[in-house]
Design a protein around this motif. Structure first.
Motif, PDB file in Angstrom:
ATOM      1  N   PHE A 241      70.822 -32.887  55.449  1.00 39.53           N
ATOM      2  CA  PHE A 241      71.076 -31.810  56.396  1.00 39.53           C
ATOM      3  C   PHE A 241      69.820 -30.961  56.583  1.00 39.53           C
ATOM      4  O   PHE A 241      69.148 -30.603  55.632  1.00 39.53           O
ATOM      5  N   ASP A 242      69.512 -30.646  57.828  1.00 43.53           N
ATOM      6  CA  ASP A 242      68.357 -29.827  58.181  1.00 43.53           C
ATOM      7  C   ASP A 242      68.877 -28.644  58.992  1.00 43.53           C
ATOM      8  O   ASP A 242      69.324 -28.816  60.124  1.00 43.53           O
ATOM      9  N   ASP A 243      68.820 -27.448  58.418  1.00 40.54           N
ATOM     10  CA  ASP A 243      69.369 -26.282  59.130  1.00 40.54           C
ATOM     11  C   ASP A 243      68.416 -25.726  60.185  1.00 40.54           C
ATOM     12  O   ASP A 243      68.772 -24.817  60.932  1.00 40.54           O
ATOM     13  N   LEU A 244      67.219 -26.252  60.262  1.00 41.12           N
ATOM     14  CA  LEU A 244      66.228 -25.885  61.281  1.00 41.12           C
ATOM     15  C   LEU A 244      65.838 -24.409  61.237  1.00 41.12           C
ATOM     16  O   LEU A 244      65.278 -23.884  62.193  1.00 41.12           O
ATOM     17  N   SER A 245      66.111 -23.756  60.130  1.00 43.89           N
ATOM     18  CA  SER A 245      65.869 -22.314  60.028  1.00 43.89           C
ATOM     19  C   SER A 245      64.396 -21.936  60.081  1.00 43.89           C
ATOM     20  O   SER A 245      64.065 -20.788  60.355  1.00 43.89           O
ATOM     21  N   ASP A 246      63.506 -22.883  59.866  1.00 41.59           N
ATOM     22  CA  ASP A 246      62.082 -22.582  59.898  1.00 41.59           C
ATOM     23  C   ASP A 246      61.449 -22.816  61.273  1.00 41.59           C
ATOM     24  O   ASP A 246      60.254 -22.599  61.450  1.00 41.59           O
ATOM     25  N   LEU A 247      62.238 -23.225  62.248  1.00 43.73           N
ATOM     26  CA  LEU A 247      61.687 -23.409  63.595  1.00 43.73           C
ATOM     27  C   LEU A 247      61.429 -22.054  64.243  1.00 43.73           C
ATOM     28  O   LEU A 247      62.208 -21.114  64.063  1.00 43.73           O
ATOM     29  N   ASN A 248      60.364 -21.964  65.000  1.00 43.85           N
ATOM     30  CA  ASN A 248      60.050 -20.705  65.677  1.00 43.85           C
ATOM     31  C   ASN A 248      60.835 -20.621  66.997  1.00 43.85           C
ATOM     32  O   ASN A 248      61.427 -21.605  67.439  1.00 43.85           O
ATOM     33  N   PRO A 249      60.855 -19.448  67.635  1.00 46.48           N
ATOM     34  CA  PRO A 249      61.629 -19.291  68.875  1.00 46.48           C
ATOM     35  C   PRO A 249      61.252 -20.287  69.978  1.00 46.48           C
ATOM     36  O   PRO A 249      62.128 -20.778  70.691  1.00 46.48           O
ATOM     37  N   LYS A 250      59.991 -20.605  70.113  1.00 42.92           N
ATOM     38  CA  LYS A 250      59.560 -21.561  71.136  1.00 42.92           C
ATOM     39  C   LYS A 250      60.133 -22.953  70.843  1.00 42.92           C
ATOM     40  O   LYS A 250      60.587 -23.655  71.747  1.00 42.92           O
ATOM     41  N   GLN A 251      60.119 -23.347  69.573  1.00 41.80           N
ATOM     42  CA  GLN A 251      60.663 -24.646  69.187  1.00 41.80           C
ATOM     43  C   GLN A 251      62.183 -24.686  69.377  1.00 41.80           C
ATOM     44  O   GLN A 251      62.725 -25.698  69.822  1.00 41.80           O
ATOM     45  N   LEU A 252      62.865 -23.594  69.070  1.00 41.27           N
ATOM     46  CA  LEU A 252      64.315 -23.538  69.274  1.00 41.27           C
ATOM     47  C   LEU A 252      64.669 -23.630  70.752  1.00 41.27           C
ATOM     48  O   LEU A 252      65.637 -24.295  71.127  1.00 41.27           O
ATOM     49  N   GLU A 253      63.880 -22.995  71.588  1.00 41.31           N
ATOM     50  CA  GLU A 253      64.105 -23.086  73.039  1.00 41.31           C
ATOM     51  C   GLU A 253      63.864 -24.519  73.519  1.00 41.31           C
ATOM     52  O   GLU A 253      64.621 -25.049  74.334  1.00 41.31           O
ATOM     53  N   SER A 254      62.842 -25.144  73.007  1.00 40.75           N
ATOM     54  CA  SER A 254      62.565 -26.537  73.346  1.00 40.75           C
ATOM     55  C   SER A 254      63.740 -27.426  72.935  1.00 40.75           C
ATOM     56  O   SER A 254      64.158 -28.313  73.691  1.00 40.75           O
ATOM     57  N   LEU A 255      64.302 -27.180  71.771  1.00 34.53           N
ATOM     58  CA  LEU A 255      65.451 -27.949  71.292  1.00 34.53           C
ATOM     59  C   LEU A 255      66.649 -27.771  72.226  1.00 34.53           C
ATOM     60  O   LEU A 255      67.323 -28.745  72.577  1.00 34.53           O
ATOM     61  N   ARG A 256      66.901 -26.548  72.655  1.00 41.12           N
ATOM     62  CA  ARG A 256      68.006 -26.299  73.599  1.00 41.12           C
ATOM     63  C   ARG A 256      67.772 -27.048  74.916  1.00 41.12           C
ATOM     64  O   ARG A 256      68.709 -27.578  75.510  1.00 41.12           O
ATOM     65  N   GLU A 257      66.537 -27.078  75.362  1.00 40.24           N
ATOM     66  CA  GLU A 257      66.221 -27.813  76.590  1.00 40.24           C
ATOM     67  C   GLU A 257      66.452 -29.307  76.414  1.00 40.24           C
ATOM     68  O   GLU A 257      66.968 -29.977  77.305  1.00 40.24           O
ATOM     69  N   TRP A 258      66.092 -29.847  75.252  1.00 44.26           N
ATOM     70  CA  TRP A 258      66.355 -31.251  74.974  1.00 44.26           C
ATOM     71  C   TRP A 258      67.855 -31.537  74.959  1.00 44.26           C
ATOM     72  O   TRP A 258      68.307 -32.548  75.481  1.00 44.26           O
ATOM     73  N   GLU A 259      68.603 -30.632  74.359  1.00 40.87           N
ATOM     74  CA  GLU A 259      70.055 -30.805  74.317  1.00 40.87           C
ATOM     75  C   GLU A 259      70.622 -30.884  75.745  1.00 40.87           C
ATOM     76  O   GLU A 259      71.457 -31.740  76.043  1.00 40.87           O
ATOM     77  N   LEU A 260      70.140 -30.029  76.619  1.00 45.15           N
ATOM     78  CA  LEU A 260      70.588 -30.073  78.022  1.00 45.15           C
ATOM     79  C   LEU A 260      70.214 -31.393  78.688  1.00 45.15           C
ATOM     80  O   LEU A 260      70.968 -31.918  79.489  1.00 45.15           O
ATOM     81  N   GLN A 261      69.053 -31.930  78.357  1.00 47.59           N
ATOM     82  CA  GLN A 261      68.641 -33.213  78.912  1.00 47.59           C
ATOM     83  C   GLN A 261      69.599 -34.338  78.473  1.00 47.59           C
ATOM     84  O   GLN A 261      69.948 -35.204  79.270  1.00 47.59           O
ATOM     85  N   PHE A 262      70.024 -34.281  77.235  1.00 45.17           N
ATOM     86  CA  PHE A 262      70.950 -35.301  76.731  1.00 45.17           C
ATOM     87  C   PHE A 262      72.314 -35.159  77.380  1.00 45.17           C
ATOM     88  O   PHE A 262      73.008 -36.143  77.607  1.00 45.17           O
TER      89      PHE A 262
END
Length: 135
Positions: A113-134
């Motif tokens: 399990f990776d809680d992603l708690s160390d990702l910065n705000p820019k990386q979290l926004e990028s992740l949300r954008e990827w989720e929308l792409q999927f």
């Protein structure tokens, strides 16, 4: 890439959590693989997800987790996520960290399990954008 089925995801070792709903599509990608039926919505542990790498399960189904949601990319993305594909490293894995950090390196993927708690705000926004792409 088109719509893929959101099945559910629980990034833990044992206990289940609620499933996630999302769009579905069962259109076959242009290849020789048969169209697989939709999977039932269910929860997955990281270990459960690993079976769906396109090779280890009887159906050759490919699942990819992004931001605690599991996407069935079998019918629409076998050429991208299947063996030999450019994103095959994500098959049967939680690709969240790798996508957030724009890394195709397997070191960006964890087997726990990776809680992603160390990702910065820019990386979290990028992740949300990827989720929308999927979706």
């Amino acid at each position: 890439m088109g719509s893929v089925e959101v099945i559910g995801y629980r990034a833990s070792h044992k206990s289940p959590k609620s499933s996630f709903a999302g769009p579905t599509d069962s259109t076959e990608e242009k290849n020789d693989s048969p169209i697989l039926p939709k999977m039932k919505r269910q929860d997955f542990t990281v270990e459960d997800l690993a079976v769906y790498n396109g090779e280890a399960n009887e159906e050759k189904r490919i699942l990819v987790a992004v931001n605690q949601k599991v996407f069935d990319v079998t019918n629409k993305g076998r050429s991208m996520y299947g063996k030999g594909g450019p994103y095959a490293v994500f098959a049967g894995r939680d690709a969240s960290r790798a996508l957030a950090t724009f890394s195709l390196d397997s070191s960006a993927l964890k087997d726990t399990f990776d809680d992603l708690s160390d990702l910065n705000p820019k990386q979290l926004e990028s992740l949300r954008e990827w989720e929308l792409q999927f979706k």
